[in-house]
Design a protein around this motif. Sequence first.
Motif, short mmCIF file in Angstrom:
data_model
loop_
_atom_site.label_atom_id
_atom_site.label_comp_id
_atom_site.label_asym_id
_atom_site.label_seq_id
_atom_site.Cartn_x
_atom_site.Cartn_y
_atom_site.Cartn_z
N GLY A 113 -2.46 -0.60 -11.46
CA GLY A 113 -1.27 0.15 -11.10
C GLY A 113 -1.51 1.61 -10.71
N CYS A 114 -2.78 2.04 -10.61
CA CYS A 114 -3.03 3.46 -10.32
C CYS A 114 -2.85 3.77 -8.83
CB CYS A 114 -4.41 3.88 -10.80
SG CYS A 114 -5.76 3.14 -9.86
N GLY A 115 -2.79 2.73 -7.98
CA GLY A 115 -2.52 2.97 -6.55
C GLY A 115 -3.63 2.51 -5.61
N LYS A 116 -4.56 1.73 -6.11
CA LYS A 116 -5.70 1.29 -5.28
C LYS A 116 -5.25 0.45 -4.09
CE LYS A 116 -7.55 -0.96 -8.72
NZ LYS A 116 -6.53 -0.68 -9.76
N THR A 117 -4.45 -0.59 -4.37
CA THR A 117 -4.01 -1.47 -3.28
C THR A 117 -3.14 -0.70 -2.31
OG1 THR A 117 -4.14 -3.41 -4.68
CG2 THR A 117 -2.72 -3.59 -2.76
N HIS A 118 -2.31 0.20 -2.85
CA HIS A 118 -1.42 0.97 -1.97
C HIS A 118 -2.25 1.76 -0.95
CE1 HIS A 118 2.68 2.99 -1.57
NE2 HIS A 118 1.93 3.50 -0.61
N LEU A 119 -3.29 2.45 -1.43
CA LEU A 119 -4.10 3.25 -0.50
C LEU A 119 -4.88 2.36 0.47
CD1 LEU A 119 -5.35 6.18 -2.78
CD2 LEU A 119 -3.62 6.26 -0.96
N ALA A 120 -5.39 1.22 -0.03
CA ALA A 120 -6.12 0.30 0.85
C ALA A 120 -5.18 -0.24 1.93
CB ALA A 120 -6.73 -0.84 0.04
N ALA A 121 -3.97 -0.62 1.53
CA ALA A 121 -3.00 -1.16 2.49
C ALA A 121 -2.56 -0.07 3.47
CB ALA A 121 -1.80 -1.74 1.75
N LEU A 165 -11.10 -5.71 1.19
CA LEU A 165 -11.20 -6.71 0.11
C LEU A 165 -10.47 -6.14 -1.10
CD1 LEU A 165 -14.97 -7.73 0.38
CD2 LEU A 165 -12.97 -9.03 1.15
N ASP A 166 -9.30 -6.73 -1.38
CA ASP A 166 -8.48 -6.22 -2.47
C ASP A 166 -8.77 -7.02 -3.74
OD1 ASP A 166 -6.49 -4.55 -3.55
OD2 ASP A 166 -4.93 -6.04 -3.18
N ASP A 167 -8.75 -6.35 -4.87
CA ASP A 167 -8.95 -7.02 -6.18
C ASP A 167 -10.31 -7.68 -6.31
OD1 ASP A 167 -6.80 -6.42 -7.68
OD2 ASP A 167 -5.61 -8.16 -7.10
N VAL A 172 -13.30 -1.66 3.07
CA VAL A 172 -12.54 -1.04 1.98
C VAL A 172 -12.52 -2.04 0.83
CG1 VAL A 172 -10.28 -0.10 1.29
CG2 VAL A 172 -11.04 0.12 3.68
N ILE A 173 -12.79 -1.58 -0.37
CA ILE A 173 -12.80 -2.49 -1.52
C ILE A 173 -11.98 -1.85 -2.64
CG2 ILE A 173 -14.31 -3.47 -3.32
CD1 ILE A 173 -16.50 -3.50 -1.04
N THR A 174 -11.16 -2.65 -3.31
CA THR A 174 -10.50 -2.14 -4.51
C THR A 174 -10.94 -3.00 -5.69
OG1 THR A 174 -8.49 -3.51 -4.72
CG2 THR A 174 -8.42 -1.77 -3.06
N THR A 175 -11.11 -2.35 -6.83
CA THR A 175 -11.49 -3.11 -8.03
C THR A 175 -11.03 -2.40 -9.29
OG1 THR A 175 -13.32 -4.13 -9.24
CG2 THR A 175 -13.82 -2.05 -8.13
N CYS A 176 -10.70 -3.20 -10.29
CA CYS A 176 -10.34 -2.66 -11.62
C CYS A 176 -11.58 -2.53 -12.48
CB CYS A 176 -9.43 -3.64 -12.35
SG CYS A 176 -7.78 -3.60 -11.79
N LEU A 177 -12.68 -3.12 -12.02
CA LEU A 177 -13.90 -3.13 -12.83
C LEU A 177 -14.69 -1.84 -12.62
CD1 LEU A 177 -15.27 -6.73 -12.21
CD2 LEU A 177 -13.87 -5.93 -14.12
N ALA A 178 -15.49 -1.49 -13.62
CA ALA A 178 -16.48 -0.43 -13.43
C ALA A 178 -17.63 -1.05 -12.64
CB ALA A 178 -16.95 0.07 -14.78
#
Length: 192
Positions: A46-54, A106-108, A137-143
């Motif tokens: 919910g910090c905004g990763k997908t929003h910025l990628a989109a 690549l989201d999530d 562009v890649i988003t991830t919740c993982l370290a």
Amino acid sequence: MTFENFDRRRVNLPLEEQKNLEWAFNEARRFAEAPKDWIVFLGFNGCGKTHLAAAIGNYQLQKGRPVFFKVVPDLLDYLRATFSPDSTVTYDEYFDKVRNAPLLILDDFGEQASTPWAQEKLYQVINYRYNAQLPTVITTCLALEDIETRIGSRLADNSMSSNVNIMAPDYRSDFAPSEEGKQQARRLRRRR
Ligand SMILES: Nc1ncnc2c1ncn2[C@@H]1O[C@H](COP(=O)(O)OP(=O)(O)OP(=O)(O)O)[C@@H](O)[C@H]1O
Ligand SMILES: [Mg+2]
């Protein structure tokens, strides 16, 4: 999800987090202007990763440039589905489309089931785009250290990849009802 409707200040956050969010926003804008190399958004749900990628993807579309946006678990499902006899597209065609997309989002990443097959496919995509230096562009919740080493080390290579760690907490919880709001809702329910 666009740059216009992204709140880059979130005034209720501590100053350090506000500055970090503004920096993340500026990095995304910079990438969107001229996609080159990789940008990886990291941070909690919910910090905004997908929003910025989109927003990057939508900005490209506005400019009439092609974008291939996929949520990673869905991408793997599509890829598996190409093996079905009634699939209209062959595995090779689809895999090639992903690997060679002019801009791939690549989201999530990391949310997929980690079967050896899935790991191998993702490694192939990542490695191909790494060698060919294709904008991604890649988003991830993982370290990054929790991602399989072959992939994680490529994502962490700062000669290729900008890592944007977003510190902000879940945006969704900004709108969690206040105690007063909850009491009011309870009163209304009782009256009905
Ligand atoms: N700074 C912001 N301004 C406006 N909307 C935001 C902001 N940050 C997040 N949102 C909105 O909050 C919701 C969650 O954000 P988003 O989907 O980008 O989170 P995420 O980091 O991808 O989370 P997850 O890891 O769960 O996928 C979305 O509806 C998004 O549009
Ligand atoms: Mg997301």
